[in-house]
Motif scaffolding. Structure first.
Motif, PDB file in Angstrom:
ATOM      1  N   GLN B 171      32.634  65.913  90.628  1.00  9.69           N
ATOM      2  CA  GLN B 171      33.368  65.553  91.384  1.00  9.69           C
ATOM      3  C   GLN B 171      34.652  66.165  92.217  1.00  9.69           C
ATOM      4  N   ARG B 172      35.316  66.874  91.517  1.00 14.60           N
ATOM      5  CA  ARG B 172      36.041  67.541  92.009  1.00 14.60           C
ATOM      6  C   ARG B 172      35.722  68.513  91.795  1.00 14.60           C
ATOM      7  N   ASP B 173      34.772  69.910  91.191  1.00 10.74           N
ATOM      8  CA  ASP B 173      34.438  71.323  91.961  1.00 10.74           C
ATOM      9  C   ASP B 173      35.754  71.825  90.930  1.00 10.74           C
ATOM     10  N   PHE B 174      35.844  71.395  89.883  1.00  9.73           N
ATOM     11  CA  PHE B 174      36.667  71.257  88.977  1.00  9.73           C
ATOM     12  C   PHE B 174      36.095  72.012  87.367  1.00  9.73           C
ATOM     13  N   PRO B 175      36.194  73.358  87.758  1.00  7.38           N
ATOM     14  CA  PRO B 175      35.333  73.765  86.272  1.00  7.38           C
ATOM     15  C   PRO B 175      36.089  74.154  84.861  1.00  7.38           C
ATOM     16  N   THR B 176      37.688  73.863  85.080  1.00 11.11           N
ATOM     17  CA  THR B 176      37.855  73.788  84.020  1.00 11.11           C
ATOM     18  C   THR B 176      37.741  72.650  83.234  1.00 11.11           C
ATOM     19  N   GLU B 177      38.402  71.331  84.176  1.00  8.79           N
ATOM     20  CA  GLU B 177      37.718  70.005  83.008  1.00  8.79           C
ATOM     21  C   GLU B 177      36.497  69.905  82.622  1.00  8.79           C
ATOM     22  N   ILE B 178      35.387  70.843  82.574  1.00  4.73           N
ATOM     23  CA  ILE B 178      33.952  70.462  82.563  1.00  4.73           C
ATOM     24  C   ILE B 178      34.486  71.158  80.981  1.00  4.73           C
ATOM     25  N   TYR B 179      34.920  72.526  80.959  1.00  2.53           N
ATOM     26  CA  TYR B 179      34.682  73.522  80.217  1.00  2.53           C
ATOM     27  C   TYR B 179      35.550  73.075  79.086  1.00  2.53           C
ATOM     28  N   VAL B 180      37.106  72.102  79.623  1.00  2.00           N
ATOM     29  CA  VAL B 180      37.616  71.403  78.834  1.00  2.00           C
ATOM     30  C   VAL B 180      37.012  69.981  77.460  1.00  2.00           C
ATOM     31  N   GLY B 181      35.779  69.499  78.226  1.00  2.00           N
ATOM     32  CA  GLY B 181      35.214  67.991  77.715  1.00  2.00           C
ATOM     33  C   GLY B 181      34.549  68.982  77.440  1.00  2.00           C
ATOM     34  N   GLY B 182      33.299  70.097  77.305  1.00  2.00           N
ATOM     35  CA  GLY B 182      32.871  70.851  76.732  1.00  2.00           C
ATOM     36  C   GLY B 182      32.510  71.739  74.979  1.00  2.00           C
ATOM     37  N   LEU B 183      33.901  72.133  75.459  1.00  2.00           N
ATOM     38  CA  LEU B 183      34.243  72.564  73.767  1.00  2.00           C
ATOM     39  C   LEU B 183      35.124  71.912  73.118  1.00  2.00           C
ATOM     40  N   LEU B 184      35.625  71.248  73.687  1.00  2.00           N
ATOM     41  CA  LEU B 184      36.240  69.912  72.941  1.00  2.00           C
ATOM     42  C   LEU B 184      34.955  69.150  72.481  1.00  2.00           C
ATOM     43  N   ILE B 185      33.866  69.036  72.753  1.00  2.00           N
ATOM     44  CA  ILE B 185      32.612  68.120  72.006  1.00  2.00           C
ATOM     45  C   ILE B 185      32.064  69.002  70.709  1.00  2.00           C
ATOM     46  N   ILE B 186      32.091  70.064  71.045  1.00  3.63           N
ATOM     47  CA  ILE B 186      31.349  70.865  70.211  1.00  3.63           C
ATOM     48  C   ILE B 186      32.661  71.300  68.866  1.00  3.63           C
ATOM     49  N   ALA B 187      33.824  71.371  69.314  1.00  4.21           N
ATOM     50  CA  ALA B 187      35.131  71.369  68.313  1.00  4.21           C
ATOM     51  C   ALA B 187      34.729  69.995  67.544  1.00  4.21           C
ATOM     52  N   LEU B 188      34.808  69.005  68.274  1.00  2.00           N
ATOM     53  CA  LEU B 188      34.592  67.439  67.075  1.00  2.00           C
ATOM     54  C   LEU B 188      33.379  67.380  66.561  1.00  2.00           C
ATOM     55  N   ALA B 189      32.350  68.139  66.899  1.00  2.00           N
ATOM     56  CA  ALA B 189      31.084  68.061  66.111  1.00  2.00           C
ATOM     57  C   ALA B 189      31.884  68.927  65.107  1.00  2.00           C
ATOM     58  N   VAL B 190      31.947  70.376  65.154  1.00  2.00           N
ATOM     59  CA  VAL B 190      31.970  71.156  63.846  1.00  2.00           C
ATOM     60  C   VAL B 190      32.514  71.218  63.526  1.00  2.00           C
ATOM     61  N   VAL B 191      34.060  69.881  63.318  1.00  2.00           N
ATOM     62  CA  VAL B 191      35.441  69.403  62.506  1.00  2.00           C
ATOM     63  C   VAL B 191      34.483  68.280  62.005  1.00  2.00           C
ATOM     64  N   CYS B 192      33.866  67.554  62.004  1.00  2.00           N
ATOM     65  CA  CYS B 192      33.086  66.715  61.557  1.00  2.00           C
ATOM     66  C   CYS B 192      32.203  67.076  60.133  1.00  2.00           C
ATOM     67  N   ASP B 193      31.184  67.863  61.305  1.00  3.39           N
ATOM     68  CA  ASP B 193      30.364  68.554  60.450  1.00  3.39           C
ATOM     69  C   ASP B 193      30.397  69.640  58.831  1.00  3.39           C
ATOM     70  N   LEU B 194      32.300  69.964  58.719  1.00  3.99           N
ATOM     71  CA  LEU B 194      33.026  70.573  57.977  1.00  3.99           C
ATOM     72  C   LEU B 194      33.462  69.579  57.561  1.00  3.99           C
ATOM     73  N   ILE B 195      34.042  68.483  57.591  1.00  7.70           N
ATOM     74  CA  ILE B 195      34.001  67.329  56.997  1.00  7.70           C
ATOM     75  C   ILE B 195      33.051  66.615  55.829  1.00  7.70           C
ATOM     76  N   LEU B 196      31.958  66.430  56.099  1.00  9.23           N
ATOM     77  CA  LEU B 196      30.603  65.656  55.648  1.00  9.23           C
ATOM     78  C   LEU B 196      29.966  67.041  54.640  1.00  9.23           C
ATOM     79  N   VAL B 197      30.669  68.194  54.669  1.00  6.59           N
ATOM     80  CA  VAL B 197      30.225  69.285  53.534  1.00  6.59           C
ATOM     81  C   VAL B 197      30.955  69.550  52.865  1.00  6.59           C
ATOM     82  N   GLY B 198      32.293  69.531  53.082  1.00  7.48           N
ATOM     83  CA  GLY B 198      32.901  69.463  52.282  1.00  7.48           C
ATOM     84  C   GLY B 198      32.614  67.989  50.709  1.00  7.48           C
ATOM     85  N   ILE B 199      32.819  66.804  51.782  1.00  5.14           N
ATOM     86  CA  ILE B 199      31.834  65.932  51.117  1.00  5.14           C
ATOM     87  C   ILE B 199      30.965  65.943  50.054  1.00  5.14           C
ATOM     88  N   ARG B 200      30.252  66.513  50.822  1.00  5.82           N
ATOM     89  CA  ARG B 200      28.925  67.026  49.346  1.00  5.82           C
ATOM     90  C   ARG B 200      29.632  67.586  49.018  1.00  5.82           C
TER      91      ARG B 200
END
Lengths: 228, 227
Positions: B171-200
């Motif tokens: 809505q604000r035509d502001f790519p920075t926000e979109i980059y931050v959101g996308g990268l944080l979602i990917i980072a969150l997914a990677v962290v949770c995935d690594l935690i599960l690998v550790g638990i396994r």
């Protein structure tokens, strides 16, 4: 009122079936947004998956990349391209193609890599060239899994084309997004129901396709192993 | 990219990340809690599995936005709606892995446990479930990564998550926000995935350090979920 009564009342109202932005128009638009990306993804991913499965080169990298791609939020990719490229056709095409490639690639790879080595040896022993082995033996045997990949890709794209309405596209998502924006639950429920119907039709289409293109011998074998 | 936006909006970013993590992780864990007993039943009484699998496949074909919308009359525009929908998707991914995992326990192992005097319940809890756990956790990993990624769609029905940054950025035509959101979602997914690998790894010390998955299991795990 429940979801279904809202959806039913809206879908059966004849006013929604005529004119600009009517139900039939949006269904056609939705199919258009589905078929083109799926075809492009298939043209890229099926040959690539078959090649990787046959040669076993780069298999680990391809599978891991495809699994990692799942964490990419499609809504994010879509709005990012909308901001960067404006509303060109690449804006909706690229995310949908990117979404459909991983399942198609991985299943084509798994299908070809999983062909019984004895069968491959027999094909080679009969004097088939490498190309003949791939096209006449490995791909037909891998067809059920290749179709599973295409089906999964198609479901992904049908589902995600809904979200694409958010950046101003047509398709069934239009009803959901516009309905949410104007606080009318009728089109929201109706649009959602139609998307689900479309997804079920896609599942049915692939079930029929499976019957038509999978070699009969393979089908009876699958049936036999299921009853074991 | 406008870097200064990130420290200026630190508390918002942190809050949205926390909300996304809550939606994604809770849904996957609820999915696990439901899938394990259902999977045990399906692995034992075989007639139950084919209909359950077909049901899971059909549910899994429903677009997330459509499922959110279908749950609105019952649960409103709330976290509950999103969590229930994502839990349903997680079950579709985890349940087949529970069944495959339990079925892959070798008969000889089962018979050995019986011969050692284990009853059915003790055998299930101390032998079969631990042996099936790598495959079950494999399913949980896929379910959790997809749930985290899908939680952002909840923003379209007004449930707060990192998806907010996508919509606001558009809505604000502001790519920075979109980059931050996308990268944080990917980072969150990677962290949770690594935690599960550790638990396994902690739960299954007998497994080789490098991941070894059978072909069948990879195919199950490849599914995942679109929007």
């Amino acid at each position: 009122m429940s979801f279904f009564s809202w959806a039913w009342d809206w879908v059966t109202a004849s006013a929604n079936w005529h004119g600009q932005g009517s139900i039939p128009q949006q269904i056609l638009a939705h199919l258009g947004y589905t078929i083109l990306p799926l075809l492009i993804a298939a043209l890229i991913a099926v040959p690539a998956g078959v090649a990787i499965g046959h040669s076993r080169r780069g298999a680990v990298a391809a599978v891991n990349l495809a699994n990692a791609a799942r964490s990419i939020p499609t809504l994010g990719l879509l709005v990012l391209l909308a901001v960067l490229l404006g509303f060109s056709f690449l804006t909706w095409l690229l995310p949908l193609v990117a979404l459909a490639i991983p399942p198609i690639l991985v299943n084509a790879y798994e299908g070809v890599a999983g062909v019984d080595p004895g069968v491959k040896d027999a094909a080679r022993g009969m004097g088939m060239t490498s190309w003949q082995q791939v096209t006449r033996v490995e791909v037909p045997i891998a067809l059920p899994l290749i179709l599973v990949g295409l089906r999964t890709g198609a479901i992904f794209v049908v589902a995600t084309a809904t979200i694409a309405a958010y950046i101003g596209l047509g398709g069934l998502g239009r009803f959901i997004i516009d309905g949410l924006a104007s606080n009318e639950y009728g089109p929201v429920a109706g649009g959602a129901l139609l998307v689900v119907v479309l997804a079920v039709l896609v599942l049915g289409f692939f079930a029929v396709l499976n019957r038509l293109v999978v070699p009969a011998g393979l089908r009876s074998q699958a049936k036999a192993s299921r009853t074991e | 990219m406008m870097w200064s936006w990130i420290p200026d909006n630190w508390s918002l970013i942190w809050q949205l990340t926390w909300e996304t993590a809550k939606l994604g992780v809770l849904s996957a864990l609820y999915g696990l809690i439901i899938s394990v007993p259902v999977g045990i039943v399906a692995a034992r009484w075989r007639w139950f599995y084919p209909p359950a699998l077909i049901g899971a496949n059909v549910l899994y074909g429903i677009p997330s936005l459509a499922l959110f919308v279908a749950l609105i009359p019952a649960f409103g525009l709330t976290d509950t709606t999103v969590i229930i929908a994502l839990t349903i998707f997680s079950i579709c991914i985890i349940l087949p892995n529970v069944v495959e995992g339990l079925r892959s326990v070798p008969d000889a192992v089962r018979q050995a446990a019986t011969a050692m005097g284990y009853g059915a319940l003790r055998r299930l809890v101390t032998v079969e479930l631990p042996l099936a756990s790598p495959v079950i956790i494999g399913g949980l990993r896929v379910g959790m990564v997809s749930s985290i990624s899908l939680a952002s769609i909840g923003q379209l029905i007004g449930v707060s998550s990192l998806g907010y940054l996508f919509i606001d950025g558009l809505q604000r035509d502001f790519p920075t926000e979109i980059y931050v959101g996308g990268l944080l979602i990917i980072a969150l997914a990677v962290v949770c995935d690594l935690i599960l690998v550790g638990i396994r790894r902690i739960l299954t010390p007998w497994q080789p350090r490098r991941e070894k998955r059978s072909r069948r299991v990879t195919t199950v795990a490849v599914r995942g979920q679109a929007a």
